[in-house]
Design a protein around this motif. Structure first.
Motif, PDB file in Angstrom:
ATOM      1  N   VAL A  61      -4.521 -33.021 -33.230  1.00 53.46           N
ATOM      2  CA  VAL A  61      -4.628 -33.368 -34.649  1.00 53.46           C
ATOM      3  C   VAL A  61      -3.644 -34.480 -35.003  1.00 53.46           C
ATOM      4  O   VAL A  61      -3.983 -35.429 -35.726  1.00 53.46           O
ATOM      5  N   LEU A  62      -2.421 -34.376 -34.496  1.00 55.23           N
ATOM      6  CA  LEU A  62      -1.411 -35.403 -34.752  1.00 55.23           C
ATOM      7  C   LEU A  62      -1.854 -36.756 -34.207  1.00 55.23           C
ATOM      8  O   LEU A  62      -1.749 -37.783 -34.892  1.00 55.23           O
ATOM      9  N   VAL A  63      -2.358 -36.756 -32.974  1.00 55.71           N
ATOM     10  CA  VAL A  63      -2.834 -37.998 -32.365  1.00 55.71           C
ATOM     11  C   VAL A  63      -4.012 -38.564 -33.152  1.00 55.71           C
ATOM     12  O   VAL A  63      -4.100 -39.774 -33.378  1.00 55.71           O
ATOM     13  N   ALA A  64      -4.928 -37.683 -33.593  1.00 56.25           N
ATOM     14  CA  ALA A  64      -6.082 -38.133 -34.369  1.00 56.25           C
ATOM     15  C   ALA A  64      -5.643 -38.780 -35.680  1.00 56.25           C
ATOM     16  O   ALA A  64      -6.221 -39.788 -36.111  1.00 56.25           O
ATOM     17  N   ILE A  65      -4.626 -38.211 -36.326  1.00 53.73           N
ATOM     18  CA  ILE A  65      -4.124 -38.777 -37.584  1.00 53.73           C
ATOM     19  C   ILE A  65      -3.515 -40.161 -37.348  1.00 53.73           C
ATOM     20  O   ILE A  65      -3.762 -41.102 -38.107  1.00 53.73           O
TER      21      ILE A  65
ATOM     22  N   ARG B  32      -2.588 -22.812 -26.924  1.00 52.90           N
ATOM     23  CA  ARG B  32      -3.775 -23.397 -27.542  1.00 52.90           C
ATOM     24  C   ARG B  32      -3.433 -24.056 -28.877  1.00 52.90           C
ATOM     25  O   ARG B  32      -3.885 -25.168 -29.179  1.00 52.90           O
ATOM     26  N   LYS B  33      -2.637 -23.372 -29.697  1.00 49.44           N
ATOM     27  CA  LYS B  33      -2.258 -23.922 -30.994  1.00 49.44           C
ATOM     28  C   LYS B  33      -1.433 -25.199 -30.837  1.00 49.44           C
ATOM     29  O   LYS B  33      -1.611 -26.159 -31.591  1.00 49.44           O
ATOM     30  N   LEU B  34      -0.533 -25.205 -29.861  1.00 48.39           N
ATOM     31  CA  LEU B  34       0.279 -26.398 -29.622  1.00 48.39           C
ATOM     32  C   LEU B  34      -0.591 -27.563 -29.176  1.00 48.39           C
ATOM     33  O   LEU B  34      -0.401 -28.707 -29.623  1.00 48.39           O
TER      34      LEU B  34
ATOM     35  N   MET C  65      -2.825 -47.322 -31.438  1.00 49.43           N
ATOM     36  CA  MET C  65      -3.981 -46.480 -31.129  1.00 49.43           C
ATOM     37  C   MET C  65      -3.988 -46.081 -29.658  1.00 49.43           C
ATOM     38  O   MET C  65      -4.169 -44.905 -29.307  1.00 49.43           O
ATOM     39  N   PHE C  66      -3.783 -47.040 -28.774  1.00 51.54           N
ATOM     40  CA  PHE C  66      -3.795 -46.747 -27.343  1.00 51.54           C
ATOM     41  C   PHE C  66      -2.596 -45.897 -26.922  1.00 51.54           C
ATOM     42  O   PHE C  66      -2.706 -45.058 -26.020  1.00 51.54           O
ATOM     43  N   SER C  67      -1.449 -46.109 -27.569  1.00 51.24           N
ATOM     44  CA  SER C  67      -0.263 -45.301 -27.249  1.00 51.24           C
ATOM     45  C   SER C  67      -0.483 -43.838 -27.622  1.00 51.24           C
ATOM     46  O   SER C  67      -0.082 -42.926 -26.886  1.00 51.24           O
ATOM     47  N   SER C  68      -1.137 -43.602 -28.751  1.00 55.27           N
ATOM     48  CA  SER C  68      -1.448 -42.232 -29.169  1.00 55.27           C
ATOM     49  C   SER C  68      -2.373 -41.559 -28.165  1.00 55.27           C
ATOM     50  O   SER C  68      -2.166 -40.406 -27.771  1.00 55.27           O
TER      51      SER C  68
ATOM     52  N   LEU D  59     -11.748 -40.844 -30.061  1.00 50.05           N
ATOM     53  CA  LEU D  59     -11.449 -39.539 -30.649  1.00 50.05           C
ATOM     54  C   LEU D  59     -12.390 -38.465 -30.095  1.00 50.05           C
ATOM     55  O   LEU D  59     -11.963 -37.338 -29.818  1.00 50.05           O
ATOM     56  N   SER D  60     -13.646 -38.800 -29.918  1.00 45.64           N
ATOM     57  CA  SER D  60     -14.612 -37.836 -29.390  1.00 45.64           C
ATOM     58  C   SER D  60     -14.332 -37.505 -27.928  1.00 45.64           C
ATOM     59  O   SER D  60     -14.393 -36.338 -27.520  1.00 45.64           O
ATOM     60  N   SER D  61     -14.027 -38.524 -27.141  1.00 44.73           N
ATOM     61  CA  SER D  61     -13.750 -38.269 -25.727  1.00 44.73           C
ATOM     62  C   SER D  61     -12.475 -37.451 -25.546  1.00 44.73           C
ATOM     63  O   SER D  61     -12.411 -36.564 -24.689  1.00 44.73           O
ATOM     64  N   GLU D  62     -11.465 -37.725 -26.378  1.00 45.38           N
ATOM     65  CA  GLU D  62     -10.253 -36.903 -26.324  1.00 45.38           C
ATOM     66  C   GLU D  62     -10.558 -35.485 -26.798  1.00 45.38           C
ATOM     67  O   GLU D  62      -9.947 -34.517 -26.333  1.00 45.38           O
TER      68      GLU D  62
END
Length: 300
Positions: free
Chosen positions: A130-134, A122-124, A174-177, A101-104
């Protein structure tokens, strides 16, 4: 050699290969650490106050080695207590989540710097992150509920196989996200390059923009390839133990690539922080470490 001993020697060979693949990433990290130590000292000491980049850098740099040590210990030490084994598995899963998450996040900040004038873009991009982090958080949460005692302790083979299958599905999520976000970053960077090529008739030539674009593509593409390899190994019907062969390699790769590209960006910044990238002589971009209190998603 009797036929009954063949499965045992195959298992012994598998365990030896797994041990190599758990220990080798640690050697890579240590070697890279000493090669880039000067850049790290310069990054952490030449600013009066830390910003979001520094906060993300620390887990990106050091979490992968902690997770790798946990995985290596579980692979090399076969006589560890069951509770120790379970604790190390859970620690490695948590470390993997926060490290990725930090590296992304560093990759997100680099890409936001390219699109600093495009609020919608930027918003997109932030929304995608955020979606990937969730999704990654949900996968990590599910993983934390699994009974690792079935892997660490002596249990029925069918129970251990079922647990390993569940863990594989969670890890693939996780890896797919992560792979999806890395693909988005690559597309964003290529779109930026084509946009300015079309508008100016040439590619941006400033050291800062070159460091951002080239670093983004190299960083994201390397991580995308690593994520794809891990996903492939988890999806393939391999025997227990082979599926997670490259997990620690990807974790270390996240830290090594993020650190090196961040150091290269720092070199570009040392040549001039405020660099012109637009055709309008009055348009300039300033890329710096943003203080935590000043960071907003809308770039205001």
């Amino acid at each position: 050699m009797s036929s009954s001993s063949v499965p045992y020697f195959r298992w012994l060979y598998q365990q030896q290969v797994i041990k190599y693949f758990r220990v080798a990433p640690i050697a890579i990290w240590v070697f890279d650490f000493f090669l880039t130590l000067e850049g790290e000292i310069r990054l952490l000491t030449r600013t009066k106050r830390w910003g979001l980049t520094h906060v993300l850098y620390i887990p990106t740099r050091y979490f992968p080695i902690i997770g790798s040590i946990c995985a290596a210990y579980n692979a090399v030490v076969t006589t560890r207590p069951e509770k120790t084994c379970v604790a190390l598995y859970r620690t490695a899963e948590i470390i993997l989540y926060f490290g990725m998450l930090s590296s992304e996040g560093l990759l997100l900040l680099r890409t936001l710097a390219l699109w600093h004038y495009q609020t919608a873009a930027r918003k997109l991009l932030i929304g995608t992150y955020v979606l990937v982090a969730i999704i990654m958080f949900v996968c990590a949460a599910i993983s934390s509920t699994l009974k690792f005692e079935g892997i660490c302790g002596e249990t029925d083979a069918s129970v251990a196989t079922a647990l390993a299958t569940q863990l594989s599905h969670v890890t693939v999520g996780m890896f797919s996200s992560a792979a999806f976000f890395e693909l988005v970053v690559i597309l964003y960077t290529l779109l930026y390059t084509l946009k300015w090529r079309t508008r100016t008739g040439r590619y941006a030539t400033s050291a800062l923009v070159a460091a951002l674009t080239h670093g983004n593509v190299l960083y994201a593409l390397s991580l995308l390839v690593a994520s794809t390899v891990n996903i492939t190994f988890f999806v393939l019907p391999l025997s227990d133990g082979w599926n997670g062969l490259f997990i620690t390699f990807e974790g270390i790769l996240h830290g090594v690539m993020a650190s090196r590209i961040l150091f290269e960006l720092q070199v570009a910044l040392s040549e001039g922080i405020s660099l012109q990238i637009l055709t309008n002589p009055g348009s300039r971009m300033e890329f710096r470490s943003v203080p935590l209190s000043d960071f907003h998603a809308d770039g205001s």
